[in-house]
Design an enzyme around this catalytic site. Structure first.
Site, PDB file in Angstrom:
ATOM      1  N   LYS A   1      -0.573   2.108  -5.824  1.00 52.87           N
ATOM      2  CA  LYS A   1       0.656   2.269  -5.574  1.00 52.87           C
ATOM      3  C   LYS A   1       1.447   1.149  -6.502  1.00 52.87           C
ATOM      4  CE  LYS A   1      -0.199   3.992  -1.554  1.00 52.87           C
ATOM      5  NZ  LYS A   1      -1.499   4.341  -1.257  1.00 52.87           N
TER       6      LYS A   1
ATOM      7  N   TRP B   1      -3.927   2.332   9.069  1.00 54.74           N
ATOM      8  CA  TRP B   1      -4.353   3.284   8.190  1.00 54.74           C
ATOM      9  C   TRP B   1      -5.153   4.561   8.796  1.00 54.74           C
ATOM     10  CZ3 TRP B   1      -7.956   3.637   3.516  1.00 54.74           C
ATOM     11  CH2 TRP B   1      -7.423   4.753   2.733  1.00 54.74           C
TER      12      TRP B   1
ATOM     13  N   ASP C   1      -7.484  -5.278   3.403  1.00 53.93           N
ATOM     14  CA  ASP C   1      -7.465  -4.070   2.755  1.00 53.93           C
ATOM     15  C   ASP C   1      -6.079  -4.299   1.802  1.00 53.93           C
ATOM     16  OD1 ASP C   1      -6.777  -1.614   1.423  1.00 53.93           O
ATOM     17  OD2 ASP C   1      -6.816  -0.455   3.505  1.00 53.93           O
TER      18      ASP C   1
HETATM   19  N1  PLP Z   1      -5.411   1.159   2.321  1.00 48.07           N
HETATM   20  C1  PLP Z   1      -4.304   1.449   2.866  1.00 48.07           C
HETATM   21  C2  PLP Z   1      -3.777   0.451   4.038  1.00 48.07           C
HETATM   22  C3  PLP Z   1      -3.469   2.474   2.405  1.00 48.07           C
HETATM   23  O1  PLP Z   1      -2.234   2.570   2.952  1.00 48.07           O
HETATM   24  C4  PLP Z   1      -3.882   3.278   1.329  1.00 48.07           C
HETATM   25  C5  PLP Z   1      -3.090   4.435   0.860  1.00 48.07           C
HETATM   26  O2  PLP Z   1      -2.211   4.857   1.252  1.00 48.07           O
HETATM   27  C6  PLP Z   1      -5.273   2.953   0.769  1.00 48.07           C
HETATM   28  C7  PLP Z   1      -5.940   1.837   1.282  1.00 48.07           C
HETATM   29  C8  PLP Z   1      -5.760   3.715  -0.165  1.00 48.07           C
HETATM   30  O3  PLP Z   1      -5.115   4.181  -1.507  1.00 48.07           O
HETATM   31  P1  PLP Z   1      -5.974   4.438  -2.805  1.00 48.07           P
HETATM   32  O4  PLP Z   1      -7.293   5.154  -2.248  1.00 48.07           O
HETATM   33  O5  PLP Z   1      -5.112   5.444  -3.476  1.00 48.07           O
HETATM   34  O6  PLP Z   1      -6.066   3.215  -3.457  1.00 48.07           O
END
Ligand code: PLP
Length: 380
Positions: A228, A109, A191
Site C-alpha cells: 500500500k 483481516w 501486522d
Molecule cells: N495485513 C493486512 C492487515 C492487510 O490489510 C493486508 C492487505 O490487505 C495484508 C496484510 C497483506 O497485503 P500484502 O500481502 O499485499 O502485503
C-alpha cells in the site's frame, strides 16, 4: 466500494496539488529508471535466501528507526509481501514457540485466520469492535487477554490502520496491551500493512511497534508490507522481522527462518525489492515518497470528513463521528447487511456486507451520492 478515483479529474484540483501529484508520479518513474540503469546486470539472478540486503536493512530502519544495541537481536528476511511475512512468521512460531492459540481481533483481516489455520495453530478471538458505540471495545479486549490467553500464546495486533475497522488503540491503550503481554508472557505479532498510510508519518504509524521494542522486555514479530505505502501491490514487497531476547537466539532463529523460506519460496523476488531499496536509500526519492504518503493519507482524511459532513447535512439518523475518528483506508460504517443490500440495489454503491467501505474509493464527485445512498438506506 466500486467508485473510481479517475472521476475526480472532471473537477480540477488546485494547481499546487497538480504539481504535487505530477512530482510524486515522476518520482516513481524516476525510481524505476534508476532501477533499470543501475541493476541491469544480474537483474534476473537469484537473491540470497534472506532477500536483497539493502532492501532488508532499509525496511527494518523504516519500521523500527535506529536499533542501536538491539540490532543483533533482530532477524529480518524479505518476504512475499505482508501475506508472506504473516505466513512465514506463523509457520516459524507454530514450530518453535508452539503456542496453544493465536489471538486475533474480532474482526480482523480475513486472511489472518486462514494463515494461522494453515500453520496448524488454534485461532481464538479477543473483542475489538464495539458495534453499539462504534468504537474500540478496549476493556473487553484487555479482559479477554488477561483471563483467557495462556503464556506463550501469540497475540496478533495491527500496527496501525486496523483492517477492517479503521479503529486503532490510543498510545495509552497500546501501553496497556504491552503490559498485558509482559505480565502474561504473550508473544506480540504485529501486522504492519499500512505504515505511513494512516497518519502520513512513518514514525507515528510505527509508534506501537517502537514502544514494544523500547520496553526491552518483549520478544515480537512484525510482518511488514510495502504493497500500500509504495503502491507495489503486485511486486510482493515485504519483510518479516523477529526481535529475539538475545543475539544468540536471533542467530538460531535465522537458521530456522531460512529453512522455512527455502521450503516455501527458495529466494524472494528481485524487482520490487530493488525498487523499494532505491526509494528508501536515495534521500531525494525518499523525500518524494514521504510527500506521496502525506498526500494520500491527507486525501483519505479529507474524504472521511466529506462523507461525515454530507451525512450530518442530510440529517441522517444516527451518530457518524466514527467516520472521522477512524483512520486509514477503511471505515466500519456500522451499516447492517440489510442496509448494505438496499444501498447496492437502489443506488449501485457496493459496500462489503460487514459495512466496511474503502474510503480511498471516495472522491469529490461520488461522496454526495454515497452519503445520499446511506441516508436513504438508514431511513427505511
Ligand atoms: N495485513 C493486512 C492487515 C492487510 O490489510 C493486508 C492487505 O490487505 C495484508 C496484510 C497483506 O497485503 P500484502 O500481502 O499485499 O502485503
Amino acid at each position: 466500494m466500486g467508485a473510481s478515483n479517475g472521476a475526480e479529474s472532471q473537477q480540477l484540483p488546485p494547481f499546487s496539488s497538480i504539481l504535487d501529484t505530477t512530482y510524486a508520479w515522476l518520482k516513481n518513474l524516476q525510481a524505476e529508471e534508476v532501477v533499470k540503469k543501475t541493476q541491469d546486470s544480474g537483474r534476473y539472478e537469484y537473491l540470497p535466501i534472506s532477500g536483497l540486503a539493502p532492501f532488508v536493512s532499509a525496511a527494518r530502519k523504516v519500521l523500527f528507526g535506529p536499533l542501536g544495541s538491539k540490532e543483533a537481536r533482530v532477524v529480518s528476511l524479505q518476504t512475499i509481501s505482508g501475506t508472506g511475512a504473516n505466513f512465514l512468521g506463523a509457520k516459524f512460531l507454530a514450530e518453535t514457540l508452539k503456542p496453544s492459540a493465536v489471538w486475533l481481533s474480532d474482526p480482523s483481516w480475513v486472511n489472518h485466520a486462514n494463515i494461522w489455520g494453515l500453520a496448524g495453530v488454534q485461532v481464538r478471538r479477543y473483542p475489538y469492535w464495539d458495534a453499539t458505540n462504534k468504537r474500540l471495545d478496549f476493556e473487553h479486549m484487555i479482559q479477554r487477554l488477561e483471563t483467557a490467553a495462556a503464556p506463550g500464546d501469540v497475540v496478533l495486533l495491527h500496527a496501525c490502520a486496523h483492517n477492517p475497522t479503521g479503529v486503532d488503540p490510543t498510545k495509552d491503550q497500546w501501553t496497556r496491551v504491552a503490559d498485558v503481554c509482559e505480565k502474561k508472557g504473550l508473544f506480540p505479532f504485529f501486522d504492519c500493512a499500512y505504515q505511513g498510510f494512516a497518519s502520513g508519518d512513518l514514525a507515528e504509524d510505527a509508534w506501537a511497534v517502537r514502544h514494544f521494542l523500547e520496553r526491552d522486555t518483549l520478544e515480537m514479530a512484525v510482518a511488514q508490507s510495502f504493497s500500500k505505502n509504495m503502491g507495489l501491490y503486485g511486486e510482493r514487497v515485504g519483510a518479516l522481522h523477529l526481535l529475539c531476547r538475545t543475539s544468540m537466539a536471533a542467530d538460531k532463529a535465522k537458521g530456522h527462518l531460512a529453512r522455512f523460506q527455502r521450503g516455501q519460496i527458495s529466494q524472494p523476488p528481485t524487482t520490487g525489492a530493488r525498487l523499494a531499496a532505491t526509494i528508501l536509500s536515495d534521500p531525494e526519492l525518499f523525500q518524494g515518497w514521504l510527500l506521496d504518503l502525506g498526500e494520500m493519507s491527507g486525501r483519505i482524511r479529507q474524504m472521511r470528513r466529506a462523507l461525515h459532513d454530507e451525512l450530518v447535512a442530510l440529517g441522517t439518523p444516527g451518530r457518524w463521528h466514527h467516520v472521522i475518528s477512524q483512520i486509514g483506508m477503511f471505515s466500519y460504517t456500522g451499516l447492517t447487511p440489510e442496509q448494505v443490500a438496499s444501498i447496492q440495489e437502489n443506488s449501485h454503491v457496493y459496500i462489503l456486507k460487514s459495512g466496511r467501505i474503502s474510503v480511498a474509493g471516495l472522491n469529490t464527485n461520488n461522496v454526495k451520492h454515497v452519503a445520499e445512498a446511506i441516508d436513504a438506506a438508514v431511513r427505511t
